[in-house]
Design an enzyme around this catalytic site. Structure first.
Site, PDB file in Angstrom:
ATOM      1  CD  GLU A  77      15.859 -19.999 -16.104  1.00 42.69           C
ATOM      2  OE1 GLU A  77      14.670 -20.202 -15.852  1.00 42.69           O
ATOM      3  OE2 GLU A  77      16.584 -19.238 -15.434  1.00 42.69           O
ATOM      4  CG  HIS A  96      15.192 -14.816 -16.187  1.00 40.17           C
ATOM      5  ND1 HIS A  96      14.034 -14.889 -15.448  1.00 40.17           N
ATOM      6  CD2 HIS A  96      15.983 -15.827 -15.743  1.00 40.17           C
ATOM      7  CE1 HIS A  96      14.117 -15.912 -14.614  1.00 40.17           C
ATOM      8  NE2 HIS A  96      15.290 -16.498 -14.763  1.00 40.17           N
ATOM      9  CG  HIS A  98      17.292 -15.881 -10.331  1.00 38.48           C
ATOM     10  ND1 HIS A  98      18.461 -16.545 -10.627  1.00 38.48           N
ATOM     11  CD2 HIS A  98      16.400 -16.247 -11.301  1.00 38.48           C
ATOM     12  CE1 HIS A  98      18.298 -17.276 -11.727  1.00 38.48           C
ATOM     13  NE2 HIS A  98      17.070 -17.110 -12.152  1.00 38.48           N
ATOM     14  CG  HIS A 166      12.693 -18.884 -11.486  1.00 36.36           C
ATOM     15  ND1 HIS A 166      12.450 -19.569 -12.667  1.00 36.36           N
ATOM     16  CD2 HIS A 166      13.924 -18.357 -11.642  1.00 36.36           C
ATOM     17  CE1 HIS A 166      13.493 -19.456 -13.459  1.00 36.36           C
ATOM     18  NE2 HIS A 166      14.400 -18.726 -12.865  1.00 36.36           N
TER      19      HIS A 166
HETATM   20 ZN   LIG Z   1      16.084 -18.090 -13.781  1.00 33.25          ZN
END
Ligand SMILES: [Zn+2]
Length: 252
Positions: A77, A96, A98, A166
């Site tokens: 990602e 980034h 979760h 996500h």
């Molecule tokens: Zn992710």
């Protein structure tokens, strides 16, 4: 130490802090724009963040190609990072994640906005990107520049954007700022879920959020950073907290 070595050390520390503060678990990542080449960025190889070491920090072009001496399996990602740096020249660091209390807000109509003064930097409006709108049924991972650019378009000028089913991505003008915003993003979500279970919630107003964001000093980021470094047994390297436009030295 050179500016690059300095930033690599900072990124290792940031990886450990974000894992310890429950923003990242075995997954998720933080990057920084290269200090000498604005069209490159630094990001760990695909490894649990709390295990990241100096030798894991790889260099990438904005379109996700590996350059530099350190090689390894990159995060699939990484395109979130490159596409964000491409779209936002002001952004110097990207997280980034979760983080668990944020995800419920990505799959419901319940709005996520600051309820406590420390959380003002997450912003009054937080868009929610849905990968399915353009790419149909996927595994929800951002695995191409096309996906990354679509996400960056939704992020726009905001500090944070959710990603449906996500997690979210957070941007900042420094590693320390993006770590600060990410930690308080998760805390705000946790507190908001509790507050919603108790009744009607009074959110911070747009004016209050603006007053907090415009008045926040780099010193605030330093105070958090020093404490978080101690918690993960990483050395604290003081930084000048006069960060230029947008910052003042008036708050603590
Ligand atoms: Zn992710």
């Amino acid at each position: 130490m050179t500016a690059v070595q300095d930033l690599v050390e900072e990124l290792v520390t940031a990886n450990h802090i974000l894992a310890h503060e429950r923003v990242l678990d075995s997954f998720g990542h933080i990057s920084a724009r290269h200090p000498e080449k604005s069209d490159h960025y630094l990001l760990s190889r695909a490894r649990a963040p709390e295990l990241a070491e100096r030798r894991d920090i790889m260099e990438f072009t904005l379109d996700g190609q590996v350059v530099g001496e350190i090689t390894g399996k990159p995060y699939s990602e990484r395109f979130i990072h490159g596409a964000t740096y491409e779209a936002r020249p002001d952004v110097m660091a990207v997280v980034h994640n979760h983080s668990p209390n944020v995800v419920p807000f990505t799959v419901t109509k319940q709005k996520l906005r600051p309820i406590m003064h420390m959380c003002g930097p997450i912003g009054s409006t937080i868009p929610n990107w849905d990968i399915r709108h353009k790419f149909g049924d996927t595994n929800l991972l951002v695995t191409s520049m096309e996906m990354g650019r679509d996400f960056a378009a939704t992020l726009g000028d905001h500090a944070v954007a959710l990603m449906r089913g996500h997690g979210c991505s957070v941007v900042g003008r420094s590693v320390r700022e993006v770590v600060f915003t990410s930690v308080y993003m998760e805390l705000n979500a946790e507190m908001l879920i509790k507050a919603l279970s108790m009744g009607e919630v009074i959110y911070l107003s747009d004016g209050e959020i603006a007053a907090i964001t415009n008045g926040r000093a780099g010193f605030t980021f330093e105070r958090g950073w020093e404490n978080w470094c101690r918690r993960v047994s990483r050395p604290y390297v003081p930084r000048s907290w006069d960060m230029g436009a947008g910052f003042s030295k008036t708050d603590t």
